[in-house]
Scaffold this motif. Sequence first.
Motif, PDB file in Angstrom:
ATOM      1  N   ASN B 170       0.805  -1.226   0.000  1.00 44.29           N
ATOM      2  CA  ASN B 170       0.000   0.000   0.000  1.00 44.29           C
ATOM      3  C   ASN B 170       0.839   1.278   0.000  1.00 44.29           C
ATOM      4  N   SER B 171       2.018   1.156  -0.593  1.00 43.62           N
ATOM      5  CA  SER B 171       2.856   2.359  -0.716  1.00 43.62           C
ATOM      6  C   SER B 171       2.810   2.955  -2.127  1.00 43.62           C
ATOM      7  N   ILE B 172       1.959   2.391  -2.972  1.00 44.11           N
ATOM      8  CA  ILE B 172       1.978   2.801  -4.392  1.00 44.11           C
ATOM      9  C   ILE B 172       1.181   4.085  -4.624  1.00 44.11           C
ATOM     10  N   ILE B 173       1.859   5.039  -5.272  1.00 42.68           N
ATOM     11  CA  ILE B 173       1.211   6.271  -5.714  1.00 42.68           C
ATOM     12  C   ILE B 173       1.501   6.410  -7.204  1.00 42.68           C
ATOM     13  N   ILE B 174       0.439   6.612  -7.982  1.00 40.31           N
ATOM     14  CA  ILE B 174       0.586   6.707  -9.439  1.00 40.31           C
ATOM     15  C   ILE B 174       0.172   8.091  -9.886  1.00 40.31           C
ATOM     16  N   THR B 244       4.001   7.940 -13.780  1.00 40.30           N
ATOM     17  CA  THR B 244       5.139   8.014 -12.863  1.00 40.30           C
ATOM     18  C   THR B 244       4.678   7.320 -11.589  1.00 40.30           C
ATOM     19  N   TYR B 246       5.292   5.609  -7.934  1.00 38.09           N
ATOM     20  CA  TYR B 246       6.134   5.640  -6.742  1.00 38.09           C
ATOM     21  C   TYR B 246       5.780   4.490  -5.812  1.00 38.09           C
ATOM     22  N   ALA B 295      13.805   3.127 -11.325  1.00 34.38           N
ATOM     23  CA  ALA B 295      14.966   3.736 -10.669  1.00 34.38           C
ATOM     24  C   ALA B 295      14.799   3.718  -9.159  1.00 34.38           C
ATOM     25  N   PHE B 296      15.835   3.246  -8.476  1.00 32.40           N
ATOM     26  CA  PHE B 296      15.835   3.202  -7.011  1.00 32.40           C
ATOM     27  C   PHE B 296      16.537   4.450  -6.480  1.00 32.40           C
ATOM     28  N   ASP B 297      16.011   4.964  -5.363  1.00 32.17           N
ATOM     29  CA  ASP B 297      16.627   6.130  -4.719  1.00 32.17           C
ATOM     30  C   ASP B 297      17.080   5.748  -3.314  1.00 32.17           C
ATOM     31  N   ARG B 299      18.476   7.458  -1.057  1.00 34.82           N
ATOM     32  CA  ARG B 299      18.177   8.459  -0.031  1.00 34.82           C
ATOM     33  C   ARG B 299      16.837   8.195   0.644  1.00 34.82           C
ATOM     34  N   THR B 300      15.860   7.804  -0.147  1.00 37.27           N
ATOM     35  CA  THR B 300      14.485   7.725   0.363  1.00 37.27           C
ATOM     36  C   THR B 300      13.977   6.287   0.423  1.00 37.27           C
ATOM     37  N   ARG B 302      12.883   4.763  -1.939  1.00 37.60           N
ATOM     38  CA  ARG B 302      11.736   4.622  -2.840  1.00 37.60           C
ATOM     39  C   ARG B 302      12.192   4.201  -4.230  1.00 37.60           C
ATOM     40  N   ILE B 303      11.265   3.551  -4.933  1.00 40.60           N
ATOM     41  CA  ILE B 303      11.495   3.208  -6.331  1.00 40.60           C
ATOM     42  C   ILE B 303      10.526   4.037  -7.174  1.00 40.60           C
ATOM     43  N   THR B 304      11.062   4.727  -8.151  1.00 37.27           N
ATOM     44  CA  THR B 304      10.221   5.453  -9.100  1.00 37.27           C
ATOM     45  C   THR B 304      10.283   4.714 -10.427  1.00 37.27           C
TER      46      THR B 304
END
Lengths: 343, 343, 343, 343
Positions: B170-174, B244, B246, B295-297, B299-300, B302-304
């Motif tokens: 439940n972390s997905i934001i589109i 995009t 997230y 792409a993985f970040d 810092r956060t 998160r994967i975008t």
Amino acid sequence: MKVGIVGASGYSGLELIRMLNMHPIIDGLNFYALTSNANDISDIYPHLKSIVKGPIQKWVADQSINENHIIFLATPHGVSSEIVMNISDENVKIIDLSGDFRLKEEQKYNKWYKSNHPCFSKTSNFTYGLAEWNKEEIKTSNFIANPGCYPTASILAIAPLLKENLIVENSIIIDAKSGISGAGKGSNEVTHFTNRNDNFAAYKIHDHQHIPEIEQFLSMINPKENYITFTPHLAPMTRGIMATVYSTAREMITNEELQELYKEMYKDSYFIRIRDSIPCTKDVYGSNLCDIYPAFDERTNRITVISVIDNLIKGAAGQAIQNMNIMLGLPEETGLTFTPIFP
Amino acid sequence: MKVGIVGASGYSGLELIRMLNMHPIIDGLNFYALTSNANDISDIYPHLKSIVKGPIQKWVADQSINENHIIFLATPHGVSSEIVMNISDENVKIIDLSGDFRLKEEQKYNKWYKSNHPCFSKTSNFTYGLAEWNKEEIKTSNFIANPGCYPTASILAIAPLLKENLIVENSIIIDAKSGISGAGKGSNEVTHFTNRNDNFAAYKIHDHQHIPEIEQFLSMINPKENYITFTPHLAPMTRGIMATVYSTAREMITNEELQELYKEMYKDSYFIRIRDSIPCTKDVYGSNLCDIYPAFDERTNRITVISVIDNLIKGAAGQAIQNMNIMLGLPEETGLTFTPIFP
Amino acid sequence: MKVGIVGASGYSGLELIRMLNMHPIIDGLNFYALTSNANDISDIYPHLKSIVKGPIQKWVADQSINENHIIFLATPHGVSSEIVMNISDENVKIIDLSGDFRLKEEQKYNKWYKSNHPCFSKTSNFTYGLAEWNKEEIKTSNFIANPGCYPTASILAIAPLLKENLIVENSIIIDAKSGISGAGKGSNEVTHFTNRNDNFAAYKIHDHQHIPEIEQFLSMINPKENYITFTPHLAPMTRGIMATVYSTAREMITNEELQELYKEMYKDSYFIRIRDSIPCTKDVYGSNLCDIYPAFDERTNRITVISVIDNLIKGAAGQAIQNMNIMLGLPEETGLTFTPIFP
Amino acid sequence: MKVGIVGASGYSGLELIRMLNMHPIIDGLNFYALTSNANDISDIYPHLKSIVKGPIQKWVADQSINENHIIFLATPHGVSSEIVMNISDENVKIIDLSGDFRLKEEQKYNKWYKSNHPCFSKTSNFTYGLAEWNKEEIKTSNFIANPGCYPTASILAIAPLLKENLIVENSIIIDAKSGISGAGKGSNEVTHFTNRNDNFAAYKIHDHQHIPEIEQFLSMINPKENYITFTPHLAPMTRGIMATVYSTAREMITNEELQELYKEMYKDSYFIRIRDSIPCTKDVYGSNLCDIYPAFDERTNRITVISVIDNLIKGAAGQAIQNMNIMLGLPEETGLTFTPIFP
């Protein structure tokens, strides 16, 4: 009052010229550049013919300083710092539109701007010029670091939620869309018409230099706020930024409560309009306004906030003049009450 | 083989016509509509003159069915269900491009589509036609619910991460951006040129009917995946969708590992290209391709993931033909190997 | 001074609102419409929120007249004449932006507008409001027929050559290109985004209702000038008109002589800029300016004149306010000194 | 059959690649450039990934010639002539897309192209590749000068009237509008997005190098035809050219007669569609078609002809392949039967 614009031939410089030329308390404009020059500004921008006159002069540090009461640096990062480094007069008022004096940690500047700052110690003289959140400090400052276009739209959208401690820390994701004028006047693959027209692109994923600027400001509101995710995109249009800002609410809130909270928070901010319908970028085109629309989703417990600005005005030249007004003790909207142009 | 296209005068119908007219195994096209008609398709679309001929006939349930081996319903939601409700022949093959037969829970259909489904029980006959994830089931189906444009771009982008259990539930934001052709052929405020040109807009925040479609599919991959946040936007361009997407990674992963994972996951999918540079919508313009960039970040954490499709092709007509190919036992790319048109 | 705007929800009405709201001598604006209405203008146009207030009231002939000193009719042809027909008060000042009172021959009106004029005799009360050529007459008029957008760009470009008798009679060909806002606020196939974006179209070849308007004016300058050829086109942009006007010179002339002639002819015209480089439509975007560039070709003995205007300003609302200013004895540029917005 | 494309990284080269890659008789493509190179064409154009492979090699005169049966020079004027000058092999087939070998008078080349031709004598070997008017000569030629984009649209529109001697000599005025891709891949002020978007411009008035090319061809049809007036414009779109061509009729003619005349004239031309409604540029987008619409005006005795092409296809790469087909004895439409893409 005389004003100097360095970088007069760029887009931010151009908007400064257009707006300062109509500003009620400015009676002299001087245009400067480091490398280019023109006998008259209308040689470069014929749309200014018969409206604005004046050569683009070579910038000569202290000499040029003395010709003006206020200096706007509409120069790229790296150039602004070079200029500031060579200014010995400490009484001048400077508003820098670049990113050179926004970050408070040298290491972050060097990392995100991928270059070494030539005079980082000067940064401490600069106040971050986001008037809606920093007005008192701006009033007493001589050096303003004008916020970036993306940070302006992003911070104005999300700061009220942080301020009221309504959202889960480090849940902020900002998906931002900009018109192409944000890429500047330079001709290159990014600004080529056929690369952009009828096309939508993302760039600098996880890597945009506005990320630390946004984080730095948000963490001043809530020290537990450590990082955001930010993705910039290019939309096939000339002007405008939309920031779609996601965060997770600590607890349920109604849209009516959100409206009230935002209206209260910005009740003294001339340029902020809290919208009860979803704004589009053209709603603020040609103005210094920022329209904001917050919405809570009870299914997901997330809050989505939309904000829109004209990237060249509230995101650059207009905000810079707003800062000048505040520094001079004028109402912040002086000379900036443009009605958005639609259609 | 004869094919019928209902809703031939809409944009999805038009793309079906263009592509099926060149398809190697189709030798007859019939055009239908419920209310409009034309003596010849080129009366409505003069660009088809000398290339495609044929009247738009009134659709007459079983009679029209009998004229064709396969029926494409390029009709809006609400219309497709009316048509299907009145078909008694169970041997016909139907590919429905509307949202009428995608959701498996009647309550959700009625809520999100804001209307009552006239024949919800028929939904159980339909297979969700996302070939990259559902090919085996499609092969043996006679009734296909062709995925929505946003769900296609979104699911193709994020499903591999869910499948491999790499992301926090439940972390997905589109955040999705679409060209205006997605709003259809109807003339209204939304599709008016001056409302859209040089403008960027968001709409249906927390309220778009593609939300339950995406959630339904993702929860089949991981039952703990319960909800997403999805925001649709309109960009000033004719075609193209960028999603995009997230999400929060369970643990660190390198970009190289992400590339490998995506390439392996889609190694048999003709139309998926895993990109090592950020794609833009024009990279797939005029084609049935979906380009994906993860792409993985660090810092956060998160994967975008960025994905792009041509909304009228992979997001509608092209995917429908891909489904037809699979139903007929053909290679999925038959008649669909269009090179993207750039610039 | 109170001003009424009928047709306040159309694009010309909207530009009247924006500009009159900032006009120094106007202290009251009333908005009217025949059929639509809104509790507040910002319900229709949210970009006006917090800037302009006021309901759109139903227009009630003499009653609405009495509420205002000046009436702008920003209504379509056919509607303006209906309104004027029902006005009994002869002391009101009316500026009509439609084509209803421009043509001096009833037969031509009926032919080109393809409808019967309900009150043609009223036409004789109206003065053609092309201030650069008709200022003295406008000063003493109460009824102004504001010129069409295409005639404004076309006449301003070519009239100096006719006036000086420099061109062969009936050699004028006008190739005009307009942004889509010229097609109005109505939603239809012509104004649909996907029909216009990335597309260039011609329409009403040999048949546009602005042809007799241009011919009527030009023949007043030179009675031997009987006909023109005029082709309107739609360019994929929101605002702007370019007229490319061709004619055959009686004898050779240098470009320097052309520049002198045009500058002399328009030396008292605030809004005309004679350009020595080729203008583009964005050079006048958002302003009441008309930029003109004449060029002689010694190979062909033809003169090509380029003129550009903002169709909604100099081609409609701005010119109407210019006419109001002149009627009121104000400098023509009062409240109209907008700098073009670029980029 | 192996084909070499020199200038593979430009827009015409790119379209040659896209279309030749699907051409039924081509089984090998080699890409060349003088100065740039890439390990793979998809490094420059990622939309070609997984579809077209191959490095961009340095062009080495005779050596590169030997690797191919046919050479396309998609190089700028000045570059093509340099290449041809250094080719000693006379058996090679060359199709040059530049303007270097179109003009038959050296003085005109030097004047209009503002440079000296390095090998003008080679021009006599080249056949002007306007297949609709020159097919027999093309069949037997080894060297083709592919027509310019504007001349293609212009000549196809007006030549039938000249051929039938229907128009007054030297009455032709061509007002042409092009998408920005016609300005090429180079990044400069002309191709900068914000200079073009929402903007309409004219350029090279009385001075465009396509003027003598059009005049040369028209005077071969009617030796009394000596000059034209031609104005190029840039419309804010990627692809497409519309030519609006004006001429004075010798005597009255009906639109029906015009339709018949054009249909008869082009009855064997696969790519010409005589339209009975006004075409727009999108009607031929992505195709090698040229749509033509002629209209007589009895008021003025003038004939207006509208023609539209895709500037990169019928105006460049598509026409070049059409010429190749004819040279090889294939049907001219081989590999070129693309349906226009709309919307």
